[in-house]
Design a protein around this motif. Structure first.
Motif, PDB file in Angstrom:
ATOM      1  N   ALA A 164      -6.717  -1.513   9.816  1.00  0.00           N
ATOM      2  CA  ALA A 164      -7.058  -2.913   9.529  1.00  0.00           C
ATOM      3  C   ALA A 164      -6.784  -3.793  10.740  1.00  0.00           C
ATOM      4  N   LEU A 182      -7.658  -4.592   2.758  1.00  0.00           N
ATOM      5  CA  LEU A 182      -6.439  -4.997   3.452  1.00  0.00           C
ATOM      6  C   LEU A 182      -6.716  -6.129   4.433  1.00  0.00           C
ATOM      7  N   ARG A 183      -7.862  -6.127   5.048  1.00  0.00           N
ATOM      8  CA  ARG A 183      -8.194  -7.231   5.960  1.00  0.00           C
ATOM      9  C   ARG A 183      -8.294  -8.554   5.193  1.00  0.00           C
ATOM     10  N   PHE A 207       2.760  -8.193   3.511  1.00  0.00           N
ATOM     11  CA  PHE A 207       2.282  -6.836   3.292  1.00  0.00           C
ATOM     12  C   PHE A 207       3.298  -5.811   3.798  1.00  0.00           C
ATOM     13  N   HIS A 235     -10.565   0.557   1.503  1.00  0.00           N
ATOM     14  CA  HIS A 235      -9.161   0.132   1.465  1.00  0.00           C
ATOM     15  C   HIS A 235      -8.807  -0.682   2.700  1.00  0.00           C
ATOM     16  N   GLY A 238      -0.315   4.038   3.753  1.00  0.00           N
ATOM     17  CA  GLY A 238      -0.392   2.592   3.935  1.00  0.00           C
ATOM     18  C   GLY A 238      -0.173   2.164   5.366  1.00  0.00           C
ATOM     19  N   TYR A 296       0.865  -1.182   0.000  1.00  0.00           N
ATOM     20  CA  TYR A 296       0.000   0.000   0.000  1.00  0.00           C
ATOM     21  C   TYR A 296       0.899   1.228   0.000  1.00  0.00           C
ATOM     22  N   GLY A 342       3.438  -1.398   3.931  1.00  0.00           N
ATOM     23  CA  GLY A 342       2.771  -0.136   3.650  1.00  0.00           C
ATOM     24  C   GLY A 342       3.629   1.027   4.088  1.00  0.00           C
ATOM     25  N   ILE A 388      -6.530  -9.249   2.583  1.00  0.00           N
ATOM     26  CA  ILE A 388      -5.124  -9.566   2.300  1.00  0.00           C
ATOM     27  C   ILE A 388      -4.461 -10.189   3.517  1.00  0.00           C
ATOM     28  N   SER A 447       4.802  -1.844   8.416  1.00  0.00           N
ATOM     29  CA  SER A 447       4.606  -0.565   7.730  1.00  0.00           C
ATOM     30  C   SER A 447       5.400   0.522   8.438  1.00  0.00           C
ATOM     31  N   LEU A 489      -2.926   0.160   7.557  1.00  0.00           N
ATOM     32  CA  LEU A 489      -2.618  -1.077   8.277  1.00  0.00           C
ATOM     33  C   LEU A 489      -3.068  -0.952   9.727  1.00  0.00           C
TER      34      LEU A 489
END
Length: 383
Positions: free
Chosen positions: A271, A248-249, A258, A244, A264, A231, A260, A251, A350, A268
């Protein structure tokens, strides 16, 4: 190459009624946005073309801007994104062998309304005390509008809080950049305002970088058979990006690796079940000190964010949304803002800043290597 500076009047009006009279710069007319300041001494071209600045009128704290002009090699995206531009002393002459046009000409060509010749230090100090706020630049015929009318126009503009700007900056269709390093696999990049330097860094780590529109579905992400998801940075309020977060959840539920950055990082956080909040005046510039809690190393980093994640700075804690243990990995040393998150039970992390910084320090470039290593380790675990 020269830039012909004007003596045409212009005025910057803030929502609290503050007024700063200067000279027209760039295009003429009226522009409204959130007035923020950026502290970088260099790199104005990268700042202007960073999609994260969409909806914002950017004030440069460095007093002298424009002497190196603009070139065709350094833009971070396809256009200038700032809503408006404030400088104290624009350069009268462009003096750099790489320049293709003056900054003034570039602003005019992209329709960016600016103002010069005001006390940018005074405006910066005011924003630091009162917080970022809506403002407007009025030049050309708009400069002659009644002061009350100008203030009314500013007051009618939307607040940055609650604003979703991803659709304005994202690509319309998928764009692919092949890996330039030893190939690992396909990487799905959700374009929330991605910078070109980010794409290049990811490709150099062996990813075939698929830059995808911000409204892509999880099924469309799966269709490219990704080894990981990224992200990007971007403008707007993370609390207004529920789609979004929901994506992401999905994913994270599939345990896809992941990474970000910037926006991003905030997504995160949401999420994982954490909250976000608006900073008084944000972090924008290329000289922000951040500590990597894993190593204890202090990095000088590039930032552009007005929102942050709420999370305990010490120890690990359980994700409210059921993703296991989480910890804050990086902390801003100026104000103890969360600057990074790491999931301990799923392959996800992230950071709130820009590890691909240009212009700026390269202290955090290792994060792309950390992402690459995480993806490779996940692939081995799944085989």
């Amino acid at each position: 190459m020269t830039s012909l500076l004007t003596k045409e009047p212009a005025v910057l009006v803030l929502e609290d009624g503050s007024r700063y009279v200067g000279r027209a710069y760039g295009a003429r007319g009226t522009t409204i946005g959130e007035v923020v300041f950026a502290t970088g001494m260099t790199g104005y071209q990268e700042t202007l073309t960073d999609p994260s600045y969409a909806g914002q009128i950017v004030l440069q704290t460095a007093p002298h801007v424009g002497n190196t002009g603009m070139n065709d090699e350094d833009p971070e995206s396809r256009r200038i994104w700032v809503a408006g531009y404030i400088v104290r002393d624009p350069s009268r002459v462009v003096s750099n062998w790489r320049a293709d046009e003056s900054l003034d000409d570039a602003l005019v060509n992209d329709g960016i309304i600016g103002i010069s010749g005001i006390d940018t230090r005074a405006v910066t100090r005011h924003i630091r005390s009162a917080g970022s706020m809506r403002g407007g630049i009025f030049s050309g015929e708009a400069a002659a509008l009644d002061a009350e009318e100008q203030l009314r126009i500013v007051g009618d503009a939307p607040q940055m809080a609650g604003l979703n700007l991803s659709a304005e900056v994202s690509v319309a269709s998928a764009e692919i950049t092949p890996a330039t390093g030893e190939r690992i696999g396909n990487l799905a990049v959700l374009d929330l305002g991605v910078k070109q330097a980010t794409i290049e860094n990811l490709a150099a780590r062996g990813f075939d970088v698929h830059v995808l529109p911000q409204d892509v579905s999880f099924a469309q992400i799966q269709a490219i058979d990704p080894v990981a998801v990224f992200y990007s940075n971007g403008p707007g309020d993370p609390a207004a990006s529920g789609d979004h977060v929901a994506l992401l959840r999905e994913i994270l539920d599939e345990r896809l690796p992941f990474f970000g950055i910037c926006f991003g990082n905030q997504l995160l956080g949401r999420a994982l079940g954490l909250g976000t909040y608006k900073l008084p005046f944000g972090h924008r510039g290329i000289n922000q000190p951040v500590m990597d809690k894993t190593t204890g190393r202090v990095e000088i980093t590039a930032h552009n964010h007005g929102f942050a994640v709420e999370a305990p700075l010490e120890g690990s804690f359980d994700s409210p949304n059921g993703y296991g243990a989480i910890e804050v990995s990086h902390v801003g040393l100026n104000d103890n803002v969360v600057e990074g998150l790491r999931a301990l039970d799923i392959p996800a992390f992230s950071v709130q800043y820009h590890p691909e910084a240009a212009a700026g320090p390269h202290d955090a470039n290792y994060l792309f290597d950390r992402f690459r290593d995480m993806v490779i380790a996940t692939q081995k675990d799944n085989n």
